[in-house]
Scaffold this motif. Structure first.
Motif, PDB file in Angstrom:
ATOM      1  N   ARG A  33       3.956 -11.578  -5.233  1.00 43.72           N
ATOM      2  CA  ARG A  33       4.450 -10.198  -5.311  1.00 43.72           C
ATOM      3  C   ARG A  33       3.476  -9.238  -4.625  1.00 43.72           C
ATOM      4  N   PHE A  34       2.184  -9.456  -4.855  1.00 40.13           N
ATOM      5  CA  PHE A  34       1.174  -8.609  -4.227  1.00 40.13           C
ATOM      6  C   PHE A  34       1.209  -8.795  -2.712  1.00 40.13           C
ATOM      7  N   GLY A  35       1.384 -10.021  -2.264  1.00 40.67           N
ATOM      8  CA  GLY A  35       1.485 -10.283  -0.827  1.00 40.67           C
ATOM      9  C   GLY A  35       2.661  -9.542  -0.195  1.00 40.67           C
ATOM     10  N   ALA A  36       3.783  -9.491  -0.908  1.00 42.71           N
ATOM     11  CA  ALA A  36       4.947  -8.757  -0.397  1.00 42.71           C
ATOM     12  C   ALA A  36       4.640  -7.265  -0.300  1.00 42.71           C
ATOM     13  N   THR A  37       3.948  -6.740  -1.284  1.00 43.39           N
ATOM     14  CA  THR A  37       3.562  -5.328  -1.248  1.00 43.39           C
ATOM     15  C   THR A  37       2.603  -5.063  -0.087  1.00 43.39           C
ATOM     16  N   LEU A  38       1.659  -5.973   0.137  1.00 45.24           N
ATOM     17  CA  LEU A  38       0.725  -5.800   1.259  1.00 45.24           C
ATOM     18  C   LEU A  38       1.453  -5.889   2.598  1.00 45.24           C
ATOM     19  N   GLY A  39       2.510  -6.669   2.651  1.00 41.42           N
ATOM     20  CA  GLY A  39       3.344  -6.701   3.864  1.00 41.42           C
ATOM     21  C   GLY A  39       3.968  -5.335   4.123  1.00 41.42           C
ATOM     22  N   GLN A  40       4.384  -4.665   3.066  1.00 42.68           N
ATOM     23  CA  GLN A  40       4.913  -3.312   3.206  1.00 42.68           C
ATOM     24  C   GLN A  40       3.825  -2.340   3.638  1.00 42.68           C
ATOM     25  N   VAL A  41       2.606  -2.558   3.146  1.00 47.04           N
ATOM     26  CA  VAL A  41       1.481  -1.716   3.583  1.00 47.04           C
ATOM     27  C   VAL A  41       1.320  -1.837   5.088  1.00 47.04           C
ATOM     28  N   ALA A  42       1.373  -3.057   5.597  1.00 43.80           N
ATOM     29  CA  ALA A  42       1.202  -3.261   7.040  1.00 43.80           C
ATOM     30  C   ALA A  42       2.288  -2.525   7.837  1.00 43.80           C
ATOM     31  N   ARG A  43       3.509  -2.523   7.325  1.00 43.01           N
ATOM     32  CA  ARG A  43       4.598  -1.832   8.022  1.00 43.01           C
ATOM     33  C   ARG A  43       4.493  -0.309   7.891  1.00 43.01           C
ATOM     34  N   ARG A  44       3.897   0.187   6.809  1.00 45.41           N
ATOM     35  CA  ARG A  44       3.789   1.623   6.554  1.00 45.41           C
ATOM     36  C   ARG A  44       2.450   2.210   6.986  1.00 45.41           C
ATOM     37  N   ALA A  45       1.561   1.386   7.485  1.00 43.20           N
ATOM     38  CA  ALA A  45       0.195   1.826   7.791  1.00 43.20           C
ATOM     39  C   ALA A  45       0.195   3.097   8.634  1.00 43.20           C
ATOM     40  N   GLY A  46      -0.678   4.019   8.249  1.00 38.99           N
ATOM     41  CA  GLY A  46      -0.829   5.263   8.985  1.00 38.99           C
ATOM     42  C   GLY A  46       0.162   6.349   8.619  1.00 38.99           C
ATOM     43  N   ARG A  47       1.096   6.049   7.739  1.00 34.20           N
ATOM     44  CA  ARG A  47       2.134   7.027   7.383  1.00 34.20           C
ATOM     45  C   ARG A  47       1.844   7.789   6.098  1.00 34.20           C
ATOM     46  N   GLY A  48       0.753   7.483   5.461  1.00 30.43           N
ATOM     47  CA  GLY A  48       0.406   8.188   4.226  1.00 30.43           C
ATOM     48  C   GLY A  48       0.712   7.343   2.993  1.00 30.43           C
ATOM     49  N   LEU A  49       0.193   7.793   1.889  1.00 34.78           N
ATOM     50  CA  LEU A  49       0.313   7.076   0.621  1.00 34.78           C
ATOM     51  C   LEU A  49       1.060   7.964  -0.365  1.00 34.78           C
ATOM     52  N   ASP A  50       2.311   7.585  -0.659  1.00 33.95           N
ATOM     53  CA  ASP A  50       3.052   8.380  -1.634  1.00 33.95           C
ATOM     54  C   ASP A  50       2.726   7.911  -3.054  1.00 33.95           C
ATOM     55  N   HIS A  51       3.060   8.740  -4.007  1.00 33.07           N
ATOM     56  CA  HIS A  51       2.696   8.496  -5.404  1.00 33.07           C
ATOM     57  C   HIS A  51       3.275   7.184  -5.930  1.00 33.07           C
ATOM     58  N   ASP A  52       4.545   6.909  -5.654  1.00 31.06           N
ATOM     59  CA  ASP A  52       5.178   5.688  -6.164  1.00 31.06           C
ATOM     60  C   ASP A  52       4.526   4.429  -5.601  1.00 31.06           C
ATOM     61  N   PHE A  53       4.193   4.466  -4.334  1.00 28.99           N
ATOM     62  CA  PHE A  53       3.570   3.291  -3.723  1.00 28.99           C
ATOM     63  C   PHE A  53       2.148   3.105  -4.252  1.00 28.99           C
ATOM     64  N   GLU A  54       1.447   4.204  -4.467  1.00 34.60           N
ATOM     65  CA  GLU A  54       0.107   4.111  -5.048  1.00 34.60           C
ATOM     66  C   GLU A  54       0.176   3.506  -6.456  1.00 34.60           C
ATOM     67  N   ARG A  55       1.160   3.910  -7.226  1.00 32.43           N
ATOM     68  CA  ARG A  55       1.342   3.352  -8.571  1.00 32.43           C
ATOM     69  C   ARG A  55       1.618   1.851  -8.505  1.00 32.43           C
ATOM     70  N   ARG A  56       2.390   1.418  -7.517  1.00 33.42           N
ATOM     71  CA  ARG A  56       2.676  -0.014  -7.367  1.00 33.42           C
ATOM     72  C   ARG A  56       1.391  -0.781  -7.047  1.00 33.42           C
ATOM     73  N   LEU A  57       0.589  -0.258  -6.138  1.00 31.63           N
ATOM     74  CA  LEU A  57      -0.685  -0.909  -5.817  1.00 31.63           C
ATOM     75  C   LEU A  57      -1.602  -0.964  -7.036  1.00 31.63           C
ATOM     76  N   ASP A  58      -1.643   0.118  -7.784  1.00 28.21           N
ATOM     77  CA  ASP A  58      -2.488   0.146  -8.980  1.00 28.21           C
ATOM     78  C   ASP A  58      -1.989  -0.817 -10.048  1.00 28.21           C
ATOM     79  N   ALA A  59      -0.684  -1.006 -10.142  1.00 33.14           N
ATOM     80  CA  ALA A  59      -0.140  -1.987 -11.095  1.00 33.14           C
ATOM     81  C   ALA A  59      -0.572  -3.401 -10.704  1.00 33.14           C
ATOM     82  N   HIS A  60      -0.538  -3.707  -9.414  1.00 31.16           N
ATOM     83  CA  HIS A  60      -1.028  -5.015  -8.946  1.00 31.16           C
ATOM     84  C   HIS A  60      -2.514  -5.167  -9.271  1.00 31.16           C
ATOM     85  N   ARG A  61      -3.277  -4.091  -9.067  1.00 32.92           N
ATOM     86  CA  ARG A  61      -4.713  -4.134  -9.359  1.00 32.92           C
ATOM     87  C   ARG A  61      -4.958  -4.476 -10.822  1.00 32.92           C
TER      88      ARG A  61
END
Length: 119
Positions: A33-61
């Motif tokens: 699941r974390f790998g899938a999220t990191l795949g999305q990070v690669a596709r979104r790179a440079g576009r900013g970090l929205d609150h919902d996505f930050e919460r998802r990363l923190d949940a994985h952490r």
């Protein structure tokens, strides 16, 4: 008249997750699941970090840190930090490479833990 100081034991320093045990399958599923999220990070790179996505990363952490314990937490943190940096960087090339390296290291740590759990 005064109260004697409390005597602390090793048991007093335990955390809520010290009694939690995870199976190899649960650990592998969370890593996937974390790998899938990191795949999305690669596709979104440079576009900013929205609150919902930050919460998802923190949940994985939180989940992976609980699963891996204090030995695995630093590499989980490195991976999350690199992912957030890649999302917010103007030119995220180096941040994405750092994220990939941290993800590879995290994968090795998880595989070692899975081997111990299965053995």
């Amino acid at each position: 008249m005064g109260r004697a100081p409390a005597r602390l034991t090793l048991r007093d320093s335990r955390t809520d997750n010290d009694d939690m045990t995870y199976t190899a399958d649960q650990l592998q599923q969370e890593l996937a699941r974390f790998g899938a999220t990191l795949g999305q990070v690669a596709r979104r790179a440079g576009r900013g970090l929205d609150h919902d996505f930050e919460r998802r990363l923190d949940a994985h952490r939180r989940t992976l840190s609980d699963m891996l314990g204090p030995d695995g937490t630093p590499i989980v943190m490195d991976t999350i930090t690199a992912a957030k940096s890649a999302l917010t960087a103007a030119t995220p090339f180096h941040e994405l490479r750092a994220m990939e390296r941290a993800q590879d290291t995290l994968g090795r740590v998880v595989r070692q833990r899975v081997t111990r759990l299965a053995g």
